[in-house]
Design an enzyme around this catalytic site. Structure first.
Site, short mmCIF file in Angstrom:
data_model
loop_
_atom_site.label_atom_id
_atom_site.label_comp_id
_atom_site.label_asym_id
_atom_site.label_seq_id
_atom_site.Cartn_x
_atom_site.Cartn_y
_atom_site.Cartn_z
N ILE A 16 -3.83 -5.74 4.63
CA ILE A 16 -2.78 -6.58 5.19
C ILE A 16 -2.90 -6.63 6.72
CG2 ILE A 16 -0.28 -6.93 5.39
CD1 ILE A 16 -0.01 -5.33 2.74
N THR A 40 -10.37 4.88 7.87
CA THR A 40 -10.54 5.68 6.65
C THR A 40 -11.35 4.83 5.68
OG1 THR A 40 -8.62 4.75 5.51
CG2 THR A 40 -8.20 6.62 7.01
N THR A 134 7.32 -0.93 1.79
CA THR A 134 7.04 -1.44 0.45
C THR A 134 8.32 -1.49 -0.39
OG1 THR A 134 5.98 -0.78 -1.63
CG2 THR A 134 6.40 0.97 -0.08
N ASP A 135 8.30 -2.34 -1.41
CA ASP A 135 9.43 -2.38 -2.35
C ASP A 135 9.46 -1.13 -3.24
OD1 ASP A 135 7.22 -2.95 -3.95
OD2 ASP A 135 8.09 -4.72 -4.90
N GLU A 136 8.36 -0.37 -3.23
CA GLU A 136 8.29 0.78 -4.15
C GLU A 136 9.29 1.88 -3.79
OE1 GLU A 136 4.30 1.86 -5.36
OE2 GLU A 136 3.55 -0.14 -4.86
N TYR A 159 3.35 8.40 -3.18
CA TYR A 159 3.19 7.29 -2.21
C TYR A 159 4.55 6.74 -1.81
CZ TYR A 159 2.62 2.44 -0.64
OH TYR A 159 2.73 1.26 0.05
N SER A 162 6.64 9.03 0.27
CA SER A 162 6.21 9.15 1.67
C SER A 162 6.63 7.91 2.46
CB SER A 162 4.70 9.40 1.76
OG SER A 162 3.97 8.25 1.36
N LYS A 163 6.56 6.73 1.83
CA LYS A 163 6.99 5.51 2.53
C LYS A 163 8.51 5.54 2.73
CE LYS A 163 4.90 2.38 3.67
NZ LYS A 163 4.13 2.07 4.92
N ASN A 188 4.03 -6.41 -4.10
CA ASN A 188 2.56 -6.30 -4.18
C ASN A 188 1.86 -7.50 -3.55
OD1 ASN A 188 3.59 -4.48 -6.34
ND2 ASN A 188 1.40 -4.15 -6.68
N ARG A 223 4.75 -6.44 -11.93
CA ARG A 223 4.69 -6.45 -10.48
C ARG A 223 4.98 -7.87 -9.99
NH1 ARG A 223 4.99 -1.91 -11.62
NH2 ARG A 223 3.71 -0.12 -10.97
N ASN A 258 1.13 -6.77 -16.17
CA ASN A 258 -0.28 -6.55 -15.83
C ASN A 258 -1.23 -7.21 -16.83
OD1 ASN A 258 0.49 -5.02 -13.64
ND2 ASN A 258 0.31 -3.07 -14.72
P1 NAD Z 1 -4.84 -0.43 3.30
O1 NAD Z 1 -5.02 0.89 2.61
O2 NAD Z 1 -5.71 -1.58 2.93
O3 NAD Z 1 -5.04 -0.22 4.87
C1 NAD Z 1 -4.51 0.88 5.55
C2 NAD Z 1 -5.18 0.95 6.93
O4 NAD Z 1 -4.60 2.07 7.62
C3 NAD Z 1 -6.69 1.18 6.86
O5 NAD Z 1 -7.35 0.33 7.77
C4 NAD Z 1 -6.84 2.64 7.26
O6 NAD Z 1 -8.07 2.91 7.92
C5 NAD Z 1 -5.65 2.83 8.19
N1 NAD Z 1 -5.23 4.24 8.25
C6 NAD Z 1 -5.01 5.08 7.20
N2 NAD Z 1 -4.67 6.30 7.67
C7 NAD Z 1 -4.67 6.22 9.02
C8 NAD Z 1 -4.38 7.14 10.06
N3 NAD Z 1 -4.06 8.43 9.79
N4 NAD Z 1 -4.44 6.71 11.34
C9 NAD Z 1 -4.77 5.44 11.63
N5 NAD Z 1 -5.08 4.52 10.69
C10 NAD Z 1 -5.02 4.91 9.40
O7 NAD Z 1 -3.31 -0.78 3.15
P2 NAD Z 1 -2.59 -2.19 2.99
O8 NAD Z 1 -2.54 -2.54 1.56
O9 NAD Z 1 -3.15 -3.14 3.97
O10 NAD Z 1 -1.12 -1.79 3.43
C11 NAD Z 1 -0.72 -1.85 4.79
C12 NAD Z 1 0.74 -1.43 4.90
O11 NAD Z 1 1.54 -2.31 4.13
C13 NAD Z 1 1.01 -0.01 4.40
O12 NAD Z 1 1.95 0.58 5.26
C14 NAD Z 1 1.58 -0.24 3.01
O13 NAD Z 1 2.45 0.80 2.66
C15 NAD Z 1 2.31 -1.55 3.20
N6 NAD Z 1 2.46 -2.39 1.99
C16 NAD Z 1 1.36 -2.68 1.22
C17 NAD Z 1 1.52 -3.51 0.11
C18 NAD Z 1 0.33 -3.90 -0.74
O14 NAD Z 1 0.53 -4.55 -1.79
N7 NAD Z 1 -0.89 -3.60 -0.39
C19 NAD Z 1 2.78 -4.02 -0.21
C20 NAD Z 1 3.87 -3.69 0.61
C21 NAD Z 1 3.69 -2.89 1.71
P1 TYD Z 2 -1.89 -1.31 -7.90
O1 TYD Z 2 -2.71 -2.48 -7.48
O2 TYD Z 2 -2.45 0.06 -7.78
O3 TYD Z 2 -0.50 -1.44 -7.11
P2 TYD Z 2 0.89 -0.59 -7.30
O4 TYD Z 2 0.66 0.55 -8.20
O5 TYD Z 2 1.17 -0.16 -5.91
O6 TYD Z 2 1.86 -1.58 -7.84
O7 TYD Z 2 -1.48 -1.52 -9.42
C1 TYD Z 2 -0.77 -2.67 -9.85
C2 TYD Z 2 -0.44 -2.47 -11.31
O8 TYD Z 2 -1.65 -2.47 -12.07
C3 TYD Z 2 0.23 -1.14 -11.61
O9 TYD Z 2 1.19 -1.32 -12.63
C4 TYD Z 2 -0.91 -0.26 -12.12
C5 TYD Z 2 -1.82 -1.26 -12.81
N1 TYD Z 2 -3.27 -0.94 -12.78
C6 TYD Z 2 -4.01 -0.97 -13.97
O10 TYD Z 2 -3.49 -1.24 -15.06
N2 TYD Z 2 -5.34 -0.69 -13.89
C7 TYD Z 2 -5.97 -0.39 -12.72
O11 TYD Z 2 -7.20 -0.11 -12.73
C8 TYD Z 2 -5.20 -0.38 -11.52
C9 TYD Z 2 -5.82 -0.05 -10.19
C10 TYD Z 2 -3.84 -0.68 -11.59
#
Ligand code: NAD
Ligand code: TYD
Length: 353
Positions: A16, A40, A134-136, A159, A162-163, A188, A223, A258
């Site tokens: 993101i 990372t 996150t909504d989680e 997760y 912690s959020k 998501n 989701r 899913n």
């Molecule tokens: P991601 O895992 O793709 O990216 C996380 C980034 O943070 C990476 O570039 C990583 O290198 C960096 N990072 C991790 N630990 C670090 C540290 N200690 N110091 C500095 N950088 C560090 O995550 P994402 O899916 O892009 O999510 C970004 C944010 O949005 C997160 O805070 C997540 O909780 C939130 N979010 C994600 C989703 C989703 O569906 N992916 C939905 C809602 C909210």
């Molecule tokens: P994920 O993309 O890990 O997002 P989140 O758990 O944060 O919602 O997973 C989305 C949904 O898909 C979740 O219900 C778990 C399921 N899932 C599978 O069924 N198989 C998989 O291999 C993965 C990664 C997720």
């Protein structure tokens, strides 16, 4: 907020974050965008190749777990505002290694809050700490209700716990030190550049390589999916026009079980890869469920729609088409991120299921 110039975006090399960085660097040439990322496994400089030479863009490799390093960033770069996305973000990894989620998501966020508070002690005018969550944090829905901004927190995974803790700290700094903040809790995301540990890119990659498609449990979990560029657009709106101290839920009004989503993807991939209809779906394999698997997430995004006029710009069908096209057009990206450590991760996560 027009006086802001130096904007720290954390986690900008991730999924993101890279979309937010790209949007801000290209749309706001008057802003200096400082992308801070520890790189990372989830961070990837390839995600930002198209903007890395822009004159208003700076990359800093740094770790939010290091308090002193964060203080230095704020003073050296004269930070006016933060959009904080850096986090450990994958639920499955939080089950096998919860402590990394405490140190990065909780301690890392508090380090940034402290750095902001110290750097901004002369006054908060024009300053803003935007925390992306996150909504989680709201837990798991077992009826047909939706998460509102007022829904009590009830995190169920390491997760989401912690959020939730990080959200509480941001609000506590707002209350105690009057730090100007906004928080968004989004559903998501899907789209280009998402690390293939998450459902959609993992399934696209496995379908392409004719590998088993691991559906957890019965595939009944629900989701609410939002295209990542629509999330970045919402972040832009909230950053510029959100009210200090407020929380905004962001979601796609787009709930999918899913298993239905995996079938939809299989159909799209059959078409794009010239396979017979139903071919890819034969790869679906039901595997052991995730521990403590949240049943359903669904967002009521009415507040951000009413107050800031944000809405998703494309349908799920359009977004998935674009997403699949991007992964198929970028096999090198997938190859790079799935080499090495990814294989060990995949074997550890899926061999035992
Ligand atoms: P991601 O895992 O793709 O990216 C996380 C980034 O943070 C990476 O570039 C990583 O290198 C960096 N990072 C991790 N630990 C670090 C540290 N200690 N110091 C500095 N950088 C560090 O995550 P994402 O899916 O892009 O999510 C970004 C944010 O949005 C997160 O805070 C997540 O909780 C939130 N979010 C994600 C989703 C989703 O569906 N992916 C939905 C809602 C909210
Ligand atoms: P994920 O993309 O890990 O997002 P989140 O758990 O944060 O919602 O997973 C989305 C949904 O898909 C979740 O219900 C778990 C399921 N899932 C599978 O069924 N198989 C998989 O291999 C993965 C990664 C997720």
């Amino acid at each position: 907020m027009s006086t802001q110039r130096n904007i720290l975006i954390t986690g900008g090399a991730g999924f993101i974050g890279s979309h937010v960085v790209r949007r801000f660097v290209t749309k706001y040439p008057g802003y200096r965008i400082i992308n801070l990322d520890a790189l990372t496994y989830a961070g990837n400089m390839e995600n930002l190749r198209d903007v890395e030479k822009a004159s208003n863009y700076v990359f800093l490799k740094a770790d939010i777990r290091e308090a002193e390093a964060m203080n230095k960033v704020f003073t050296e770069h004269d930070i006016d505002a933060v959009i904080h996305l850096a986090a450990e973000s994958h639920v499955d990894r939080s089950i096998s290694d919860p402590m990394s989620f405490v140190t990065t998501n909780v301690v890392g966020t508090v380090n940034l809050l402290n750095a902001a508070r110290v750097a901004w002690k002369g006054g908060y005018d024009g300053k803003r700490f935007y925390h992306v969550s996150t909504d989680e944090v709201y837990g798991s829905l077992h009826d047909d209700s939706l998460f509102l901004e007022t829904t009590p927190y009830d995190p169920q995974s390491p997760y989401s716990a912690s959020k939730a803790a990080s959200d509480h700290f941001v609000r506590a700094y707002g209350n105690t030190y009057k730090l100007p903040f906004v928080i968004t809790n989004c559903s998501n995301n899907y789209g280009s550049h998402q690390f293939p540990e998450k459902l959609i890119p993992l399934m696209i990659n496995n379908i392409r390589n004719s590998k088993p498609l691991p559906v957890y449990g019965k595939g009944e979990n629900v989701r609410d999916w939002l295209w990542v560029e629509d999330h970045a657009a919402a972040i832009d709106e909230v950053f510029h026009r959100g009210v200090n101290g407020e929380t905004y839920n962001i979601g796609g009004h787009n709930e999918w079980k899913n298993i239905d989503l995996v079938h939809l993807l299989c159909g799209i991939m059959d078409r794009k890869l010239g396979r017979a209809e139903g071919e890819s779906a034969k790869l679906i394999t039901y595997v052991t469920d995730r521990a403590g698997h949240d049943l359903r997430y669904a967002i009521d995004a009415g507040k951000v729609e009413r107050e800031l006029g944000w809405r998703p710009s494309i349908t799920f069908e359009q977004g998935l088409e674009r997403t699949v096209d991007w992964y198929l057009a970028n096999p090198d990206w997938m190859e790079h991120v799935t080499s090495g450590a990814y294989r060990d991760y995949y074997d550890a996560q899926y061999a035992a299921r």
